[in-house]
Every structure is written in C-alpha cells, then in structure tokens.
Motif scaffolding. Sequence first.
Motif, PDB file in Angstrom:
ATOM      1  N   VAL A   1     -11.780 -16.929 -30.417  1.00  0.00           N
ATOM      2  CA  VAL A   1     -10.511 -17.312 -31.035  1.00  0.00           C
ATOM      3  C   VAL A   1     -10.519 -17.012 -32.529  1.00  0.00           C
ATOM      4  CG1 VAL A   1      -9.954 -19.126 -29.367  1.00  0.00           C
ATOM      5  CG2 VAL A   1     -11.307 -19.685 -31.398  1.00  0.00           C
TER       6      VAL A   1
ATOM      7  N   GLU B   1     -15.401 -18.532 -25.215  1.00  0.00           N
ATOM      8  CA  GLU B   1     -14.163 -18.627 -25.979  1.00  0.00           C
ATOM      9  C   GLU B   1     -14.284 -17.726 -27.191  1.00  0.00           C
ATOM     10  OE1 GLU B   1     -11.446 -22.284 -26.669  1.00  0.00           O
ATOM     11  OE2 GLU B   1     -13.028 -22.376 -28.183  1.00  0.00           O
TER      12      GLU B   1
ATOM     13  N   TYR C   1      -8.735 -16.339 -26.379  1.00  0.00           N
ATOM     14  CA  TYR C   1      -8.861 -16.665 -24.958  1.00  0.00           C
ATOM     15  C   TYR C   1     -10.026 -17.622 -24.743  1.00  0.00           C
ATOM     16  CZ  TYR C   1     -13.053 -13.808 -24.494  1.00  0.00           C
ATOM     17  OH  TYR C   1     -14.329 -13.318 -24.633  1.00  0.00           O
ATOM     18  N   SER C   2      -9.982 -18.289 -23.609  1.00  0.00           N
ATOM     19  CA  SER C   2     -11.150 -19.012 -23.117  1.00  0.00           C
ATOM     20  C   SER C   2     -11.282 -18.694 -21.637  1.00  0.00           C
ATOM     21  CB  SER C   2     -11.055 -20.517 -23.370  1.00  0.00           C
ATOM     22  OG  SER C   2     -10.006 -21.086 -22.629  1.00  0.00           O
TER      23      SER C   2
ATOM     24  N   GLU D   1      -9.294 -17.965 -16.561  1.00  0.00           N
ATOM     25  CA  GLU D   1      -9.116 -17.523 -17.944  1.00  0.00           C
ATOM     26  C   GLU D   1      -7.718 -17.869 -18.425  1.00  0.00           C
ATOM     27  OE1 GLU D   1      -9.229 -13.414 -20.568  1.00  0.00           O
ATOM     28  OE2 GLU D   1     -10.539 -13.589 -18.821  1.00  0.00           O
TER      29      GLU D   1
END
Length: 168
Positions: A109, A107, A89-90, A79
């Motif tokens: 965002v 993901e 985050y992804s 992560e």
Amino acid sequence: MDDRNRYRFVNVWHMKFRPEEVYRVLEEIGAYPRWWPEVRRVDRIDDSTVRMVARSVLPYSLTFRATDAGQDEGAGVLEVAMHGDLEGYSRWTIDSEDAGTLATFEEEVIVRKKSLRRLALVARPFFRWNHAVMMRHGRQGLGVYLAGYRAGAEQGDELRSESPADDG
C-alpha cells in the motif's frame, strides 16, 4: 516516487484448523470486527465493496474501501483492492500445512492520509510496529473465533445425532 509512504507487509499465520475453515472466515470480510479488534467497522457498499475502518495502538484510524479483486477458493486466494487512506492491495493465500493451515497475508500500500504522510520520515518504524501489533491480535482473534466456530459445529452434530428419530 515517495518510498517513505509505501509499505509492503508479509505475515504468515500457522493455524490448527482446516484450510476450508480458515478460508470461510477470511472470505466473510463483514465479520472481521467480531474477531479482529483493530478492524473497528465494516460497512457494505455493494456486493463487491466494503468501507473499512481500522485502528491499532497508535492514535489514528485508517478508512478505506476494499473491493473484491479476486477470490479463488481452489487456490486459496482472497484479494482486495484498497482505496482511501490506503491505496494498493491485500491478499490472503491459504495453504494446507502438516496439522492445519498456513495463512499468508500480503499487503502492498501507499499511505494517502495527509497527517501520516507528513510524519512518515520519523514515524515509519512506529507505523510498522503498529501494523505488527494489529496482525498479532488478528491471528489470536481468528484462532479463538475458529475454535468457537468449530465447537459450535461439533455441538450441533452431537445434538443432531442425539435427537429421536421421527416416526412420522
């Protein structure tokens, strides 16, 4: 909160490679441009942070910092926290599957790039399509890269087994 600029993606890749092979390649974020055409550049900032530039089909690039937010090889999780044109985050989650690996990309965002924020109302479907193209190319590129990686390892094993013993 302006939901037009918030995106959540989940992509699932079925790969015919061992989970540890997939994990090893995905954890090496600096090598992504070798196999993922839309990841145009990765520059290391420090041990846990890189600056990435991504560009898919549409004529815009996204630049952001990706900072390690958790690696757990046992759980198959990688992560990163993202800051810049994308905030959020992804996460990759790598699991065993019948004949290989199930790699799940998640993901979440918020787009911070001003030009894209202004276009969100009318262009959102195109942005989602652009992401889908990027993910399709990433899956294909990873498969080719892993096949080459595996072939190279197998060739190395063959060469080692054929080398004459050292009578020293």
